[in-house]
Write a protein that holds these residues in place. Sequence first.
Motif, PDB file in Angstrom:
ATOM      1  N   HIS A  76       0.913  -1.198   0.158  1.00 57.99           N
ATOM      2  CA  HIS A  76       0.044  -0.179  -0.091  1.00 57.99           C
ATOM      3  C   HIS A  76       0.965   1.111   0.057  1.00 57.99           C
ATOM      4  CE1 HIS A  76      -2.994   3.021   1.436  1.00 57.99           C
ATOM      5  NE2 HIS A  76      -4.019   1.985   1.671  1.00 57.99           N
ATOM      6  N   ARG A  78       0.937   5.486  -0.449  1.00 58.16           N
ATOM      7  CA  ARG A  78       0.120   6.554  -0.527  1.00 58.16           C
ATOM      8  C   ARG A  78       1.050   7.981  -0.395  1.00 58.16           C
ATOM      9  NH1 ARG A  78      -3.426   9.936  -1.502  1.00 58.16           N
ATOM     10  NH2 ARG A  78      -5.401   9.861  -1.048  1.00 58.16           N
ATOM     11  N   GLU A  98      -4.494  12.693   3.235  1.00 57.37           N
ATOM     12  CA  GLU A  98      -3.906  11.422   2.600  1.00 57.37           C
ATOM     13  C   GLU A  98      -3.334  10.189   3.262  1.00 57.37           C
ATOM     14  OE1 GLU A  98      -3.098  13.237  -1.613  1.00 57.37           O
ATOM     15  OE2 GLU A  98      -1.925  14.525  -0.049  1.00 57.37           O
ATOM     16  N   HIS A 258      -6.147   3.987   2.774  1.00 51.47           N
ATOM     17  CA  HIS A 258      -6.557   4.951   1.647  1.00 51.47           C
ATOM     18  C   HIS A 258      -8.077   5.027   1.788  1.00 51.47           C
ATOM     19  CE1 HIS A 258      -7.171   6.707  -2.371  1.00 51.47           C
ATOM     20  NE2 HIS A 258      -8.320   5.758  -2.500  1.00 51.47           N
ATOM     21  N   PHE A 279      -1.837   7.304  -5.115  1.00 54.98           N
ATOM     22  CA  PHE A 279      -2.352   5.997  -4.323  1.00 54.98           C
ATOM     23  C   PHE A 279      -1.812   4.762  -5.525  1.00 54.98           C
ATOM     24  CE2 PHE A 279      -5.486   2.498  -3.557  1.00 54.98           C
ATOM     25  CZ  PHE A 279      -4.691   2.007  -2.528  1.00 54.98           C
TER      26      PHE A 279
END
Length: 346
Positions: A76, A78, A98, A258, A279
């Motif tokens: 993941h 971001r 974010e 997210h 993302f």
Amino acid sequence: MAHLPDPAPIRALRLENPKARARDLAHANGLTEAQLVAAHVGHGATVIDAVPDRLIPLVAALGDVMALTRNESCVHERRGTYGDYHPGAHAQMVLGSEIDLRIFPSHWVHGFAVEETGADGVKRSVQIFDAAGDAVHKVHLKPESDADAFAALVAALRRDDQSQILTLAPRKPAQPAKSDPSKAEALRAEWDTMTDTHQFLRLVGRLKMNRLGAYQIAGAPRAQRLDPQSVTEALHAAADGQIPVMIFVGNMGCIQIHGGPIERVVPMGPWINVMDPRFNLHLRGDRIAEVWLVEKPTKRGPAISIEAFDAEGEIILQIFGYRKDAPPDAWDAMVRTLPLLEEVPA
């Protein structure tokens, strides 16, 4: 405890494989990723204090960066800044617009600030590992990030012990599904009285179960098994329908979230990828063994999620509807169209 071998051959191995991903290179050679990084202390890596209450406020000063949290099956990534930090003794949170993290500091054991010079210039990062040497969380600086703030972070957090040798603890084995069918009625009764999803793990803990074990005996409509392809289908449907989602990926030390829409879902071999400007998600579809459609009651209405597990029973990721601005009606309707599996594991 296991002492790591001589760092010089590890640095040589890295020089021979400059383009290999650190995690892949380490695993292919019987190393932990922390071992690979520690071998470069004094050669671009600096040992730093990994305590989040000291580290995260300094990371916030870096500006726009890329946060990375992963487990064995999913990565993941971001972009954003580390704003709105909430300290705590046993857990911390970053609640930026974010970057959204849940931090469990007992697993933030080994910390490094890393500077690597390559064809594209200097790459800077902060890398945190657990007691076994597995990555917990990473912060990668981007061209827009503040390099002076990175230097200040290193100066403030640099530890006296700059050893290239780490002492690692054994990796804890995965916990398979743990359930007790004799307590199924008690599980359902308490499940139906929940008012917040965070109450769930305490509930199953009291009943001497775990998450996956509880899902396997709860029954519809609380937990229903889906085809493993349902995660891919749901991601495509969310992108095509611009349905905002919350995607949770984590490990024992950090969960990264997210929140919002996703745009591009790109399959590549075994990987299912979300490739958006700020993302990215990289999910090994071939490691998904079970997927569950889960409905938990809350004060704001039912929280409906898709949750994927690997063959060892470890959770890979969770996807919920995004609730911030409006009820997640589009998400709830979409997931109910996903095909159920009639056969439930014993």
